[in-house]
Scaffold this motif. Structure first.
Motif, PDB file in Angstrom:
ATOM      1  N   LYS A  47       0.839  -1.208   0.000  1.00  0.00           N
ATOM      2  CA  LYS A  47       0.000   0.000   0.000  1.00  0.00           C
ATOM      3  C   LYS A  47       0.872   1.255   0.000  1.00  0.00           C
ATOM      4  O   LYS A  47       1.986   1.245   0.524  1.00  0.00           O
ATOM      5  CB  LYS A  47      -0.908   0.032   1.245  1.00  0.00           C
ATOM      6  N   LYS A  48       0.310   2.322  -0.579  1.00  0.00           N
ATOM      7  CA  LYS A  48       1.015   3.610  -0.600  1.00  0.00           C
ATOM      8  C   LYS A  48       0.321   4.578   0.360  1.00  0.00           C
ATOM      9  O   LYS A  48      -0.900   4.744   0.293  1.00  0.00           O
ATOM     10  CB  LYS A  48       1.021   4.182  -2.014  1.00  0.00           C
ATOM     11  N   VAL A  49       1.109   5.180   1.238  1.00  0.00           N
ATOM     12  CA  VAL A  49       0.562   6.077   2.267  1.00  0.00           C
ATOM     13  C   VAL A  49       1.256   7.439   2.175  1.00  0.00           C
ATOM     14  O   VAL A  49       2.484   7.517   2.170  1.00  0.00           O
ATOM     15  CB  VAL A  49       0.769   5.474   3.676  1.00  0.00           C
ATOM     16  N   LEU A  50       0.436   8.478   2.082  1.00  0.00           N
ATOM     17  CA  LEU A  50       0.937   9.859   2.023  1.00  0.00           C
ATOM     18  C   LEU A  50       0.546  10.560   3.327  1.00  0.00           C
ATOM     19  O   LEU A  50      -0.622  10.481   3.747  1.00  0.00           O
ATOM     20  CB  LEU A  50       0.304  10.553   0.809  1.00  0.00           C
ATOM     21  N   ASP A  91       4.608   1.824   1.492  1.00  0.00           N
ATOM     22  CA  ASP A  91       5.512   2.741   0.800  1.00  0.00           C
ATOM     23  C   ASP A  91       5.070   4.145   1.247  1.00  0.00           C
ATOM     24  O   ASP A  91       3.970   4.580   0.927  1.00  0.00           O
ATOM     25  CB  ASP A  91       5.304   2.489  -0.705  1.00  0.00           C
ATOM     26  N   THR A 151       5.275   8.288   1.863  1.00  0.00           N
ATOM     27  CA  THR A 151       5.768   9.625   1.503  1.00  0.00           C
ATOM     28  C   THR A 151       5.318  10.599   2.587  1.00  0.00           C
ATOM     29  O   THR A 151       4.129  10.677   2.905  1.00  0.00           O
ATOM     30  CB  THR A 151       5.206  10.061   0.134  1.00  0.00           C
ATOM     31  N   HIS A 154       1.839  14.211  -5.502  1.00  0.00           N
ATOM     32  CA  HIS A 154       2.018  12.806  -5.102  1.00  0.00           C
ATOM     33  C   HIS A 154       0.715  12.084  -4.788  1.00  0.00           C
ATOM     34  O   HIS A 154       0.737  10.906  -4.437  1.00  0.00           O
ATOM     35  CB  HIS A 154       2.953  12.725  -3.891  1.00  0.00           C
ATOM     36  N   ALA A 155      -0.432  12.765  -4.910  1.00  0.00           N
ATOM     37  CA  ALA A 155      -1.694  12.173  -4.425  1.00  0.00           C
ATOM     38  C   ALA A 155      -2.172  10.996  -5.260  1.00  0.00           C
ATOM     39  O   ALA A 155      -2.776  10.058  -4.727  1.00  0.00           O
ATOM     40  CB  ALA A 155      -2.785  13.243  -4.354  1.00  0.00           C
ATOM     41  N   GLN A 160      -2.147   6.924  -4.403  1.00  0.00           N
ATOM     42  CA  GLN A 160      -2.013   6.644  -2.965  1.00  0.00           C
ATOM     43  C   GLN A 160      -3.231   5.866  -2.475  1.00  0.00           C
ATOM     44  O   GLN A 160      -4.353   6.100  -2.931  1.00  0.00           O
ATOM     45  CB  GLN A 160      -1.929   7.963  -2.173  1.00  0.00           C
ATOM     46  N   ASP A 161      -3.007   4.966  -1.532  1.00  0.00           N
ATOM     47  CA  ASP A 161      -4.123   4.226  -0.919  1.00  0.00           C
ATOM     48  C   ASP A 161      -4.672   4.943   0.305  1.00  0.00           C
ATOM     49  O   ASP A 161      -5.855   4.818   0.622  1.00  0.00           O
ATOM     50  CB  ASP A 161      -3.656   2.817  -0.519  1.00  0.00           C
ATOM     51  N   PHE A 183      -4.325   8.705   2.720  1.00  0.00           N
ATOM     52  CA  PHE A 183      -3.769  10.043   2.976  1.00  0.00           C
ATOM     53  C   PHE A 183      -4.076  10.418   4.419  1.00  0.00           C
ATOM     54  O   PHE A 183      -5.242  10.417   4.823  1.00  0.00           O
ATOM     55  CB  PHE A 183      -4.383  11.074   2.020  1.00  0.00           C
ATOM     56  N   PRO A 212      -7.645   8.585  -2.202  1.00  0.00           N
ATOM     57  CA  PRO A 212      -7.208   7.636  -1.185  1.00  0.00           C
ATOM     58  C   PRO A 212      -8.159   7.660   0.013  1.00  0.00           C
ATOM     59  O   PRO A 212      -8.995   8.564   0.132  1.00  0.00           O
ATOM     60  CB  PRO A 212      -5.827   8.169  -0.778  1.00  0.00           C
TER      61      PRO A 212
END
Ligand code: C5P
Length: 221
Positions: free
Chosen positions: A9-12, A50, A52, A84-85, A88-89, A91, A140
């Motif tokens: 998963k991608k987390v901002l 992952d 940011t 970068h949004a 993303q999964d 925010f 996200p």
């Protein structure tokens, strides 16, 4: 060890204060230390994401394996987040973003004058980063924070709805800025979950576990 609940998963995350210049050496900021946002970045990374981290000015060390982007103003934070949004999964908006920027900031240092004349600052509203991400198509899973000084329960619920987000985290007591510990209450559409007073890193792990359960239960949010 944290289970890898966010593997793949991608987390901002936004963290820290913002700084709005008045002149080249002065500005308006707030007492946010960035500790909660950095603790969440560390916990999300430990959970396999992952991560940011878009950070205002802080004195903190970047958690291992986290991609950190440094910004100063709310406008710069907005631009970095928007860049970068997509994809993303999750925010998580933890930053204490300045509500206003100074529109007549001086290019030169403001000087005291012999007659004691005072500077006049003019303000404009900063963009609401969280509301902007929440309004994106295919957004996200969005998590907001609230630091209310009174009536947290009432304001927290209203804020979650106003921002159009599935989860809002309230800081219980407004003396959390700069501290290593905190106490939280989570509001979603149906429930309130209380996290008793604890170290921010422990609370961050609990919150990341809650978020990963929610995104797995409800992949469309
Ligand atoms: O409206 P308020 O500032 O109280 O909302 C706080 C929440 O909104 C936090 O999650 C904060 O990070 C986010 N926020 C934002 N951009 C702003 C103001 C607040 O992302 N300009």
């Amino acid at each position: 060890l944290q289970p890898k609940t966010l593997r793949g998963k991608k987390v901002l995350i936004t963290a820290g204060p913002t700084f709005e210049p008045i002149d080249p050496v002065r500005g308006i900021t707030n007492l946010s230390s960035g500790k909660m946002g950095y603790a969440l970045a560390r916990a999300a990374r430990e959970a396999g994401a992952d991560v940011t981290l878009v950070s205002g000015p802080t004195a903190l060390v970047t958690p291992t394996g986290v991609h950190r982007i440094d910004v100063q103003t709310a406008r710069q934070m907005f631009d970095a987040v928007m860049l970068h949004a997509s994809g993303q999964d999750v925010f998580i908006a933890v930053a204490a973003v300045a509500d206003w920027l100074v529109t007549n900031a001086s290019a030169q240092k403001l000087k005291k004058t012999a007659d004691g004349a005072l500077p006049h600052l003019e303000f404009a509203l900063n963009p609401d980063i969280l509301a902007a991400v929440a309004a994106l198509p295919g957004r996200p899973y969005c998590v907001g924070f609230a630091a209310e000084s009174e009536e947290l329960l009432k304001h927290g619920k209203a804020k979650r709805e106003r921002k159009g987000i599935p989860l809002l985290v309230g800081n219980i007591g407004h003396a959390t800025f700069g501290k290593d510990e905190n106490e939280l209450v989570l509001f979603d559409e149906n429930t309130e979950v209380h996290f008793p007073h604890a170290h921010k890193q422990l609370l961050a792990r609990q919150l990341i576990t809650e978020i990963s359960e929610r995104i797995h239960m409800d992949p469309v949010h």
